[in-house]
Design an enzyme around this catalytic site. Structure first.
Site, PDB file in Angstrom:
ATOM      1  CB  VAL A  75      -0.963   0.021   1.200  1.00  0.00           C
ATOM      2  CG1 VAL A  75      -1.923  -1.162   1.145  1.00  0.00           C
ATOM      3  CG2 VAL A  75      -0.199   0.027   2.519  1.00  0.00           C
ATOM      4  CB  CYS A  76      -0.036   4.796  -0.742  1.00  0.00           C
ATOM      5  SG  CYS A  76      -0.546   4.663  -2.468  1.00  0.00           S
ATOM      6  N   PRO A  77       2.459   4.655   1.367  1.00  0.00           N
ATOM      7  CG  PRO A  77       4.065   5.946   2.537  1.00  0.00           C
ATOM      8  CD  PRO A  77       2.815   5.090   2.726  1.00  0.00           C
ATOM      9  CG  HIS A  78       5.365   1.050   2.405  1.00  0.00           C
ATOM     10  ND1 HIS A  78       6.503   1.393   3.102  1.00  0.00           N
ATOM     11  CD2 HIS A  78       4.368   1.038   3.318  1.00  0.00           C
ATOM     12  CE1 HIS A  78       6.209   1.566   4.370  1.00  0.00           C
ATOM     13  NE2 HIS A  78       4.913   1.362   4.526  1.00  0.00           N
TER      14      HIS A  78
END
Length: 82
Positions: free
Chosen positions: A16-19
């Protein structure tokens, strides 16, 4: 329809964001300018954010595809190193 020309694949399914963009940015750093990265993901917000962030960083978005099976693909051409 997704183009078949890419030099590297980054599978971000399950992330998931921000990864998702951090990993995309690192993968692009490993490529030479003009090379193409295919990013595969299943997080809808990342499907919007990755192309926007990559373009802001000077890369070219070649294609974006919703595969209609819960996954998405983004094809990014690395911009010039500067």
């Amino acid at each position: 329809m997704m183009l078949n020309r890419h030099d590297a694949v980054l599978d971000l399914r399950g992330e998931v964001c921000p990864h998702t963009y951090v990993r995309t940015k690192l993968a692009l750093e490993d490529l030479s300018p003009g090379r193409v990265l295919l990013v595969v993901l299943d997080h809808p917000p990342a499907f919007l954010r990755i192309p926007r962030s990559a373009a802001e960083d000077g890369h070219r978005i070649l294609d974006r595809t919703d595969r209609n099976d819960g996954t998405f693909e983004v094809l990014i051409e690395k911009g010039d190193d500067s």
